[in-house]
Design an enzyme around this catalytic site. Structure first.
Site, PDB file in Angstrom:
ATOM      1  N   ARG A  54      -1.688  -6.180 -11.610  1.00 10.39           N
ATOM      2  CA  ARG A  54      -0.914  -7.407 -11.653  1.00 10.39           C
ATOM      3  C   ARG A  54      -1.678  -8.449 -12.462  1.00 10.39           C
ATOM      4  O   ARG A  54      -2.806  -8.753 -12.184  1.00 10.39           O
ATOM      5  CB  ARG A  54      -0.699  -7.944 -10.232  1.00 10.39           C
ATOM      6  CG  ARG A  54      -0.067  -9.278 -10.092  1.00 10.39           C
ATOM      7  CD  ARG A  54       0.191  -9.607  -8.654  1.00 10.39           C
ATOM      8  NE  ARG A  54       0.564  -8.555  -7.870  1.00 10.39           N
ATOM      9  CZ  ARG A  54       1.274  -8.560  -6.808  1.00 10.39           C
ATOM     10  NH1 ARG A  54       1.690  -9.719  -6.376  1.00 10.39           N
ATOM     11  NH2 ARG A  54       1.546  -7.499  -6.170  1.00 10.39           N
ATOM     12  N   GLN A  83       0.591  -0.107  -6.116  1.00  7.31           N
ATOM     13  CA  GLN A  83       0.075  -1.316  -5.491  1.00  7.31           C
ATOM     14  C   GLN A  83       0.891  -2.537  -5.910  1.00  7.31           C
ATOM     15  O   GLN A  83       1.134  -3.431  -5.103  1.00  7.31           O
ATOM     16  CB  GLN A  83      -1.396  -1.516  -5.867  1.00  7.31           C
ATOM     17  CG  GLN A  83      -1.993  -2.831  -5.420  1.00  7.31           C
ATOM     18  CD  GLN A  83      -2.038  -2.995  -3.907  1.00  7.31           C
ATOM     19  OE1 GLN A  83      -2.056  -2.012  -3.169  1.00  7.31           O
ATOM     20  NE2 GLN A  83      -2.062  -4.238  -3.437  1.00  7.31           N
ATOM     21  N   GLU A  84       1.343  -2.543  -7.152  1.00  8.99           N
ATOM     22  CA  GLU A  84       2.083  -3.698  -7.662  1.00  8.99           C
ATOM     23  C   GLU A  84       3.534  -3.729  -7.186  1.00  8.99           C
ATOM     24  O   GLU A  84       4.040  -4.783  -6.814  1.00  8.99           O
ATOM     25  CB  GLU A  84       2.053  -3.677  -9.194  1.00  8.99           C
ATOM     26  CG  GLU A  84       0.677  -3.926  -9.806  1.00  8.99           C
ATOM     27  CD  GLU A  84       0.167  -5.319  -9.490  1.00  8.99           C
ATOM     28  OE1 GLU A  84       0.922  -6.290  -9.650  1.00  8.99           O
ATOM     29  OE2 GLU A  84      -0.981  -5.444  -9.070  1.00  8.99           O
ATOM     30  N   SER A  85       4.216  -2.583  -7.222  1.00  5.10           N
ATOM     31  CA  SER A  85       5.666  -2.597  -6.999  1.00  5.10           C
ATOM     32  C   SER A  85       6.180  -1.524  -6.056  1.00  5.10           C
ATOM     33  O   SER A  85       7.394  -1.452  -5.837  1.00  5.10           O
ATOM     34  CB  SER A  85       6.384  -2.424  -8.340  1.00  5.10           C
ATOM     35  OG  SER A  85       6.152  -1.115  -8.861  1.00  5.10           O
ATOM     36  N   ILE A  95      -2.052   1.934  -9.670  1.00  3.98           N
ATOM     37  CA  ILE A  95      -1.886   0.503  -9.935  1.00  3.98           C
ATOM     38  C   ILE A  95      -0.424   0.107  -9.773  1.00  3.98           C
ATOM     39  O   ILE A  95      -0.089  -0.912  -9.154  1.00  3.98           O
ATOM     40  CB  ILE A  95      -2.388   0.149 -11.350  1.00  3.98           C
ATOM     41  CG1 ILE A  95      -3.902   0.368 -11.451  1.00  3.98           C
ATOM     42  CG2 ILE A  95      -2.040  -1.299 -11.707  1.00  3.98           C
ATOM     43  CD1 ILE A  95      -4.448   0.244 -12.867  1.00  3.98           C
TER      44      ILE A  95
END
Length: 484
Positions: A481, A303-305, A300
């Site tokens: 997110r 994917q976000e940062s 996760i």
């Protein structure tokens, strides 16, 4: 007395005259269904924590529930050992990614469980040169001995006398695909699922020819198998197709495999080596606090940062887990740019999403919906589930919700939502990417030779690596997110 016991036991195990295959004790009398299998991308896998899974594993667990009896998986090294275990009477049946092969002696087959696509794989530059079966002449094709693929390859040999075939034993599909990617093999016959799974980390692998004959995966039984078991399995498989159970399991284990591009994979593996080691202990601490797999939290976060603790979006979300200011306050995060705080806050928020989903949603669908809610918001997810129900779709499975969520951006559906219009398609893309990143992390951490894959060569500039080997840091003994 001891001799009498041994003779009695032998009679119970065989239960048949000399010359006939030995019969295993009936599964009801034995109190368990014994299934011969092997570690395989399709059949069976184990996590470092000792949990078991796999497409066939999960399907057989459901069969056990149908029979009201536990399933015992007996793991062997090769397909030949799996089938011999059935012939010897050591197992009631075999499930090991087996191609239905009516020419195999001493075996009865179940109805087809799923369709298979057998392909010939190669790497560049040879992959670009092969346009038809005639282009295979003069090359050597490797195939596993005594498999359906080996049988079907005989058709090519009949038409292409210059084709050389190397039939190998005791090698798994994953091992052979790695050898192909490393240039140790020229061509390899495998099925499309194994090829796609390997190509996630070895994108140089390509399918060049699809074998024309029909191929189906099935379960194997001894010729003296219990008629009751054969009948129950046949009805179970038929029902599993009608109820879309097989479709859901295919999505669970294979639905995300081809999601990422070669560039995506190269960037991810690069950052696994250069960025991730710094944060692994933090992910493990947050995972222990929230009862979540640390690799899912890491997926996760990527994917976000892209594991950048200073990431900031134009909408104001920031940090490793890209938290909004409001979500950060709710999760007790004072500094969103502090990696440990961001990871713990993101983990708590994800766990809140997961726990807030109705209890009728099973795992892992619950986890994938929670990932979507992490991006979309719980209100929009609930609205999407209501829309799915109104469309008479199963709102407890991710495979159904994946098709419904993009409708949230359409005005006709958005009007039904209390939370208003949403970019549901973006939530689907995020979730599918997370599933793919999570799968790579799991396989890099796998205790199984079939599942574990070496790091590929990265064709891009690398950042300065962290001290020590990546695998030692990432998977060794180290402790520990939102809506916009």
């Amino acid at each position: 007395m001891r001799l009498l016991v041994l003779m009695t036991t032998a009679l119970l195990l065989t239960g048949c005259p000399r010359g006939e295959p030995p019969a295993i004790i009936d599964f009801e009398t034995l109190g368990e269904l014994r299934v011969a299998t092997r570690v395989d991308t399709v059949a069976y896998r184990e996590t470092p924590e000792g949990e078991t899974g796999g497409f066939e594993h999960d399907l057989l667990v459901d069969l056990g529930s149908e029979l009201q009896i536990p399933v015992r998986f007996m793991v062997y090294q090769s397909t030949a050992q799996v089938l011999n275990a059935v012939r010897r009477g050591d197992a009631h049946m075999a499930a090991a990614g087996l191609g239905l092969n009516p020419h195999r002696k001493g075996i009865l087959w179940s109805p087809p469980v799923r369709q298979m696509e057998l392909v010939i794989a190669a790497t560049e530059p040879l992959a670009s040169e092969i346009k038809s079966a005639e282009d295979l002449a003069g090359h050597t094709i490797t195939v596993r001995r005594n498999t359906l693929a080996a049988e079907q390859l005989k058709v090519f040999q009949a038409d292409l006398p210059n084709l050389k075939v190397d039939r190998v034993s005791g090698r798994r599909d994953g091992q052979l695909l790695n050898d192909l990617a490393d240039g140790k093999l020229t061509l390899l016959v495998t099925d499309s699922v194994h090829l796609s799974a390997a190509a996630v980390l070895r994108p140089e692998l390509k399918a060049v020819i699809t074998l024309p004959n029909r191929a189906e995966m099935a379960w194997a039984f001894p010729t003296n198998a219990s008629p009751k078991l054969l009948d129950t399995v046949s009805r179970f498989i038929e029902q599993a197709h009608e109820d879309n159970l097989i479709e859901r399991l295919e999505d669970r284990y294979f639905g995300h495999i081809e999601r990422l591009s070669q560039v995506d994979i190269a960037a991810f593996v690069d950052r696994m080596q250069t960025r991730l080691p710094r944060f692994i202990a933090m992910f493990k601490d947050a995972a222990a606090e929230t009862d979540t797999d640390w690799r899912l939290l890491a997926a996760i976060a990527y994917q976000e940062s892209q594991w950048d603790p200073h990431a900031v979006s134009f909408t104001g979300v920031r940090g490793l887990m890209m938290l909004t200011d409001d979500t950060a306050r709710r999760m007790g995060v004072r500094d969103r740019l502090d990696p440990a705080q961001s990871i713990m806050g993101g983990a708590k928020y994800y766990a809140l999403m997961r726990e807030s989903i109705d209890g009728d949603v099973p795992e892992p669908d619950r986890s994938w919906m929670a990932v979507a809610a992490y991006n979309l918001g719980l209100g929009h997810l609930r609205g999407a589930r209501q829309i799915a129900s109104s469309l008479k779709r199963d709102n407890t499975t991710w495979v159904s919700m994946r098709a419904v969520l993009p409708l949230l951006s359409k005005p006709s559906f958005a009007r039904r939502l209390k939370a208003g219009r949403a970019r549901g398609g973006e939530a689907v893309i995020m979730t599918e990417n997370v599933r793919a990143f999570y799968d790579i992390l799991q396989r890099m951490d796998s205790p199984n030779a079939e599942e574990a894959l070496p790091l590929p060569q990265i064709r891009m500039p690398l950042e300065t690596p962290a001290p020590g080997g990546f695998l030692d840091q990432a998977f060794g003994t180290s402790t520990s997110r939102p809506p916009m």
